[in-house]
Design a protein around this motif. Sequence first.
Motif, PDB file in Angstrom:
ATOM      1  N   ALA A 229       0.829  -1.211   0.000  1.00 19.77           N
ATOM      2  CA  ALA A 229       0.000   0.000   0.000  1.00 19.77           C
ATOM      3  C   ALA A 229       0.865   1.263   0.000  1.00 19.77           C
ATOM      4  CB  ALA A 229      -0.937  -0.005   1.198  1.00 19.77           C
ATOM      5  N   LYS A 230       1.933   1.260   0.774  1.00 23.60           N
ATOM      6  CA  LYS A 230       2.811   2.425   0.865  1.00 23.60           C
ATOM      7  C   LYS A 230       3.957   2.380  -0.141  1.00 23.60           C
ATOM      8  CE  LYS A 230       1.951   3.078   5.815  1.00 23.60           C
ATOM      9  NZ  LYS A 230       2.572   3.105   7.171  1.00 23.60           N
ATOM     10  N   GLN A 231       4.125   1.232  -0.812  1.00 22.40           N
ATOM     11  CA  GLN A 231       5.255   1.013  -1.716  1.00 22.40           C
ATOM     12  C   GLN A 231       6.564   1.331  -1.006  1.00 22.40           C
ATOM     13  OE1 GLN A 231       4.735   2.715  -5.638  1.00 22.40           O
ATOM     14  NE2 GLN A 231       2.732   1.781  -5.923  1.00 22.40           N
ATOM     15  N   GLN A 232       6.682   0.754   0.170  1.00 25.64           N
ATOM     16  CA  GLN A 232       7.873   0.943   1.000  1.00 25.64           C
ATOM     17  C   GLN A 232       8.397  -0.403   1.483  1.00 25.64           C
ATOM     18  OE1 GLN A 232       6.620   3.580   4.190  1.00 25.64           O
ATOM     19  NE2 GLN A 232       7.219   5.405   3.042  1.00 25.64           N
ATOM     20  N   THR A 233       9.681  -0.439   1.757  1.00 31.30           N
ATOM     21  CA  THR A 233      10.309  -1.593   2.371  1.00 31.30           C
ATOM     22  C   THR A 233      10.947  -1.159   3.684  1.00 31.30           C
ATOM     23  OG1 THR A 233      10.739  -2.708   0.273  1.00 31.30           O
ATOM     24  CG2 THR A 233      12.087  -3.355   2.142  1.00 31.30           C
ATOM     25  N   VAL A 234      10.618  -1.879   4.753  1.00 33.83           N
ATOM     26  CA  VAL A 234      11.205  -1.615   6.067  1.00 33.83           C
ATOM     27  C   VAL A 234      12.304  -2.642   6.293  1.00 33.83           C
ATOM     28  CG1 VAL A 234      10.793  -1.429   8.545  1.00 33.83           C
ATOM     29  CG2 VAL A 234       9.029  -0.686   6.923  1.00 33.83           C
ATOM     30  N   MET A 235      13.506  -2.163   6.569  1.00 33.15           N
ATOM     31  CA  MET A 235      14.670  -3.029   6.758  1.00 33.15           C
ATOM     32  C   MET A 235      15.278  -2.796   8.130  1.00 33.15           C
ATOM     33  SD  MET A 235      16.317  -2.385   2.955  1.00 33.15           S
ATOM     34  CE  MET A 235      15.869  -0.647   2.951  1.00 33.15           C
ATOM     35  N   MET A 236      16.047  -3.772   8.605  1.00 31.39           N
ATOM     36  CA  MET A 236      16.670  -3.657   9.923  1.00 31.39           C
ATOM     37  C   MET A 236      18.089  -4.229   9.864  1.00 31.39           C
ATOM     38  SD  MET A 236      15.221  -5.086  13.560  1.00 31.39           S
ATOM     39  CE  MET A 236      15.147  -6.768  12.923  1.00 31.39           C
ATOM     40  N   SER A 237      19.027  -3.518  10.496  1.00 35.30           N
ATOM     41  CA  SER A 237      20.410  -3.973  10.512  1.00 35.30           C
ATOM     42  C   SER A 237      20.666  -4.861  11.727  1.00 35.30           C
ATOM     43  CB  SER A 237      21.362  -2.777  10.529  1.00 35.30           C
ATOM     44  OG  SER A 237      21.405  -2.194  11.831  1.00 35.30           O
ATOM     45  N   TYR A 238      21.835  -5.493  11.756  1.00 31.68           N
ATOM     46  CA  TYR A 238      22.177  -6.387  12.855  1.00 31.68           C
ATOM     47  C   TYR A 238      22.228  -5.667  14.203  1.00 31.68           C
ATOM     48  CZ  TYR A 238      23.498 -10.151   9.596  1.00 31.68           C
ATOM     49  OH  TYR A 238      23.483 -11.136   8.638  1.00 31.68           O
ATOM     50  N   THR A 239      22.545  -4.369  14.203  1.00 33.57           N
ATOM     51  CA  THR A 239      22.569  -3.628  15.466  1.00 33.57           C
ATOM     52  C   THR A 239      21.198  -3.079  15.839  1.00 33.57           C
ATOM     53  OG1 THR A 239      23.122  -1.515  14.403  1.00 33.57           O
ATOM     54  CG2 THR A 239      24.969  -2.910  15.115  1.00 33.57           C
ATOM     55  N   GLY A 240      20.222  -3.185  14.936  1.00 34.91           N
ATOM     56  CA  GLY A 240      18.887  -2.697  15.244  1.00 34.91           C
ATOM     57  C   GLY A 240      18.544  -1.358  14.628  1.00 34.91           C
ATOM     58  N   LEU A 241      19.284  -0.922  13.615  1.00 30.15           N
ATOM     59  CA  LEU A 241      18.926   0.297  12.905  1.00 30.15           C
ATOM     60  C   LEU A 241      17.782   0.002  11.935  1.00 30.15           C
ATOM     61  CD1 LEU A 241      22.386   1.941  12.036  1.00 30.15           C
ATOM     62  CD2 LEU A 241      20.767   2.590  13.837  1.00 30.15           C
ATOM     63  N   ILE A 242      16.777   0.860  11.932  1.00 31.93           N
ATOM     64  CA  ILE A 242      15.611   0.694  11.069  1.00 31.93           C
ATOM     65  C   ILE A 242      15.750   1.628   9.871  1.00 31.93           C
ATOM     66  CG2 ILE A 242      13.102   0.790  10.907  1.00 31.93           C
ATOM     67  CD1 ILE A 242      14.112  -1.315  12.869  1.00 31.93           C
ATOM     68  N   TYR A 243      15.703   1.048   8.658  1.00 28.34           N
ATOM     69  CA  TYR A 243      15.754   1.805   7.416  1.00 28.34           C
ATOM     70  C   TYR A 243      14.413   1.653   6.697  1.00 28.34           C
ATOM     71  CZ  TYR A 243      20.899   1.610   7.864  1.00 28.34           C
ATOM     72  OH  TYR A 243      22.199   1.714   8.294  1.00 28.34           O
ATOM     73  N   THR A 244      13.926   2.737   6.107  1.00 28.12           N
ATOM     74  CA  THR A 244      12.705   2.685   5.304  1.00 28.12           C
ATOM     75  C   THR A 244      13.005   3.221   3.909  1.00 28.12           C
ATOM     76  OG1 THR A 244      11.312   3.025   7.238  1.00 28.12           O
ATOM     77  CG2 THR A 244      10.301   3.416   5.098  1.00 28.12           C
TER      78      THR A 244
END
Length: 384
Positions: A229-244
């Motif tokens: 719906a948002k045409q977004q991908t939510v990603m997460m790094s090994y340390t817990g950083l959240i990227y959108t």
Amino acid sequence: MTLAAARVLSSLTILALMTASSAVRAQEGETSEVSKMEPPKPEWVFVRGGFGSEGTSIYDTKTGKMKGMVNTSASSDMALDPTGKFYYVSETIWTKGNRGTRQDMVAVYDAIDLKLQADINIPDRLLVGERKQNFIISDDGKWGFVYNMSPASSVNVVDLTKRKFVKAIELPGCAALMPNPAVGFSALCSDGSLATVTVGGAKPVITHSAPFFSATGDPIFENFQYDKAKQQTVMMSYTGLIYTATLGATPTVAQPYSIQAAAGYAAADTKPLAVDWYPGGRQPMALHRPSGELYVLMHMGEYWSHKAAGEEIWVLDTTSRKVVRRFPLKIPAAHIEVTQGAEPMIFLNEEEGGNGIILDGKTGKEEHKIERAGGGMAYTMPAS
């Protein structure tokens, strides 16, 4: 002689009873039938048997009951048709079991009766199962993208409407696919960039974003979450950083933030021997797309403990960037998925033994326990 005669008489009596019972069933018009399933629902969860195991079981999280099983081979990846009509399996088999002629294909199963509809032959595929990002479906359900490495990395493009292989696109240094409705698909790359591949033309066009993460310093989990719906991908790094990442012909990646900071702690880092809360597990996070809440398996450990099972679930509101709920777990979980209805249900499984646990997504209350549910990846259908 008397004992032998008694045994013969007993056997004849049993035979006569079985014959009479068969005659009664024949008179009653005994028939056999094959049950059909409902179209897949948002409250269903699809659970792989585990690494090296065959079959994907379908459970209703509301009742905890099994609905059916999709025939997925040990070396395969599964993808759900967004329209709910088919289940797709990219797989590799050999004519003599563990040897013989290799066959790579995308198998198409009807979602109602689970019968095989077609085998779409493809040149090759990466022989690593249990990875969502190795096989993805376009938002409209018309295209399949199968990751391959033989030995260079490439992506097989499959027309799911015409059910035929179209072409292979070389994609050096990149993997972990995500749908990109504007052009085709995107993928993460070892240089820290996001590659975007336009597939509609006679020749594919590949572009790269600027690097935004370190694949060696703080990698991104490959089991990231795509929101149609948002045409977004939510990603997460090994340390817990959240990227959108907001996708399109030229994707943009927002400035990352720390899930630990969202819970009121200092951000985790990569220093040796530093013990902190870190994300981990085989499938460490799940996104409830209607609410924008991200469910993350967290554990106390050191950096590079990213495969450790989760001791707690942290629920992150991706809009406010705050951890709004935390659920301690009785037994550490290796995989997490959440259903996409208005009342989300959490599915967890143990890597050892494959027992499944279903929790209320709002309260964390245990609703069902399923023995041997499957020790592998879990999937859910998007809300309609």
